[in-house]
Scaffold this motif. Structure first.
Motif, short mmCIF file in Angstrom:
data_model
loop_
_atom_site.label_atom_id
_atom_site.label_comp_id
_atom_site.label_asym_id
_atom_site.label_seq_id
_atom_site.Cartn_x
_atom_site.Cartn_y
_atom_site.Cartn_z
N LEU A 28 0.77 -1.26 -0.05
CA LEU A 28 -0.12 0.13 0.06
C LEU A 28 0.87 1.17 -0.09
N TYR A 29 1.86 1.16 0.69
CA TYR A 29 2.95 2.23 0.59
C TYR A 29 3.52 2.69 -0.64
N PHE A 30 3.78 1.59 -1.33
CA PHE A 30 4.51 2.06 -2.69
C PHE A 30 3.43 2.04 -3.47
N LEU A 31 2.47 1.74 -3.61
CA LEU A 31 1.19 1.99 -4.52
C LEU A 31 0.89 3.49 -4.20
N GLY A 32 0.82 3.75 -3.20
CA GLY A 32 0.55 5.33 -2.97
C GLY A 32 1.44 5.97 -3.29
N LEU A 33 2.89 5.77 -3.13
CA LEU A 33 3.97 6.73 -3.74
C LEU A 33 3.65 6.89 -5.28
N THR A 34 3.24 5.72 -5.93
CA THR A 34 3.03 5.53 -7.32
C THR A 34 1.98 6.75 -7.78
N TYR A 35 1.02 6.52 -6.95
CA TYR A 35 -0.26 7.35 -7.05
C TYR A 35 0.18 8.77 -6.90
N ASN A 36 0.82 8.94 -5.92
CA ASN A 36 1.29 10.45 -5.60
C ASN A 36 2.10 11.00 -6.60
N GLU A 37 2.99 10.16 -7.20
CA GLU A 37 3.80 10.63 -8.22
C GLU A 37 3.16 11.06 -9.50
N ALA A 38 1.93 10.38 -9.60
CA ALA A 38 1.24 10.52 -10.90
C ALA A 38 0.41 11.62 -10.74
N GLY A 39 0.31 12.09 -9.59
CA GLY A 39 -0.58 13.26 -9.33
C GLY A 39 -2.10 12.97 -8.90
N LYS A 40 -2.10 11.74 -8.66
CA LYS A 40 -3.55 11.26 -8.21
C LYS A 40 -3.51 11.23 -6.67
N THR A 41 -3.72 12.64 -6.13
CA THR A 41 -3.76 12.49 -4.43
C THR A 41 -4.93 11.67 -3.93
N GLU A 42 -6.04 11.92 -4.52
CA GLU A 42 -7.04 11.05 -3.78
C GLU A 42 -6.94 9.60 -3.73
N GLU A 43 -6.34 8.96 -4.64
CA GLU A 43 -5.90 7.45 -4.71
C GLU A 43 -4.68 7.59 -3.73
N ALA A 44 -3.92 8.43 -3.67
CA ALA A 44 -2.59 8.17 -2.91
C ALA A 44 -3.06 8.27 -1.51
N TYR A 45 -3.89 9.09 -1.09
CA TYR A 45 -4.56 9.13 0.31
C TYR A 45 -5.43 8.06 0.76
N ASP A 46 -6.08 7.34 -0.37
CA ASP A 46 -6.57 6.18 0.03
C ASP A 46 -5.63 4.89 0.56
N CYS A 47 -4.49 4.73 -0.48
CA CYS A 47 -3.42 3.81 -0.02
C CYS A 47 -2.96 4.24 1.26
N PHE A 48 -2.34 5.41 1.43
CA PHE A 48 -1.74 5.79 2.82
C PHE A 48 -2.70 5.65 3.88
N SER A 49 -3.78 5.72 3.98
CA SER A 49 -4.60 5.67 4.96
C SER A 49 -5.18 4.49 5.47
N LEU A 50 -5.09 3.66 4.40
CA LEU A 50 -5.91 2.36 4.81
C LEU A 50 -4.88 1.46 5.56
N PHE A 51 -3.65 1.37 5.72
CA PHE A 51 -2.88 0.53 6.54
C PHE A 51 -2.77 1.12 7.87
N PRO A 52 -2.75 2.42 8.22
CA PRO A 52 -2.80 3.09 9.36
C PRO A 52 -4.13 2.98 10.12
N ASP A 53 -5.05 2.96 9.48
CA ASP A 53 -6.53 2.69 9.66
C ASP A 53 -6.61 1.18 10.38
N ILE A 54 -6.04 0.28 9.53
CA ILE A 54 -6.25 -1.00 10.06
C ILE A 54 -5.39 -1.32 11.48
N TYR A 55 -4.28 -0.48 11.25
CA TYR A 55 -3.16 -0.51 12.54
C TYR A 55 -3.90 0.06 13.70
#
Length: 173
Positions: A28-55
């Motif tokens: 999820l971290y690396f997918l979020g980095l990829t989305y963020n680099e592509a300028g897709k911040t909503e998708e990056a947000y979803d990736c970066f927030s999912l695991f902390p929510d689970i944690y």
């Protein structure tokens, strides 16, 4: 004999779950980095927030137990929140990041088993005999993306707390 088999079964199943959680966090971290680099911040947000929510769900009420992992998702999530104009949420994630580091420092090298089933039989084992602050959080708070909130009372208080924490645990020459 049978009790030993059950203990081994619990440990094996827990290790599989732990490894799956670790893989999920990493991917999820690396997918979020990829989305963020592509300028897709909503998708990056979803990736970066999912695991902390689970944690957070797993650790609910167990803040003093063994931390799962040093999660970089919190700092990435804070930076993505800044890009999205979610300034209060950005600070909240930085505060969670600091709380995780504090828990790591407090429980560092205490040989104790976690009471969380997914972490069954796990104890803190590191290559050093003491916790050393690496300056990660202070490096994050210095980033330009936080300039719009740098002068807020809450951010200044967080920066002060981060510097005090890192000074306390910094490697002394």
């Amino acid at each position: 004999q049978q009790r030993g088999d059950l203990e081994e079964c619990m440990k094996l199943k827990s290790n599989v779950i732990y490894d799956a959680l670790k893989l999920l966090e990493t991917e999820l971290y690396f997918l979020g980095l990829t989305y963020n680099e592509a300028g897709k911040t909503e998708e990056a947000y979803d990736c970066f927030s999912l695991f902390p929510d689970i944690y957070d769900l797993i650790m609910k009420g167990r803040e003093d137990d063994i931390p799962f992992y040093r999660m970089q998702s919190y700092d990435q999530l804070a930076m993505v929140c800044m890009k999205m104009g979610r300034q209060d949420e950005a600070i909240e994630h930085l505060e969670k990041y600091l709380r995780l580091e504090k828990t790591t420092a407090k429980t560092y090298n205490i040989v104790t088993e976690s009471k969380i089933p997914y972490f069954y039989g796990r104890s803190l084992k590191y290559s050093h005999d003491h916790y050393t602050a690496r300056g990660d959080i202070s490096e994050v708070t210095k980033k330009k993306v936080f300039d719009p909130i740098r002068d807020t009372e809450r951010f200044r208080a967080l920066e002060k707390e981060v510097l005090e924490f890192e000074a306390k645990y910094r490697e002394q020459p």
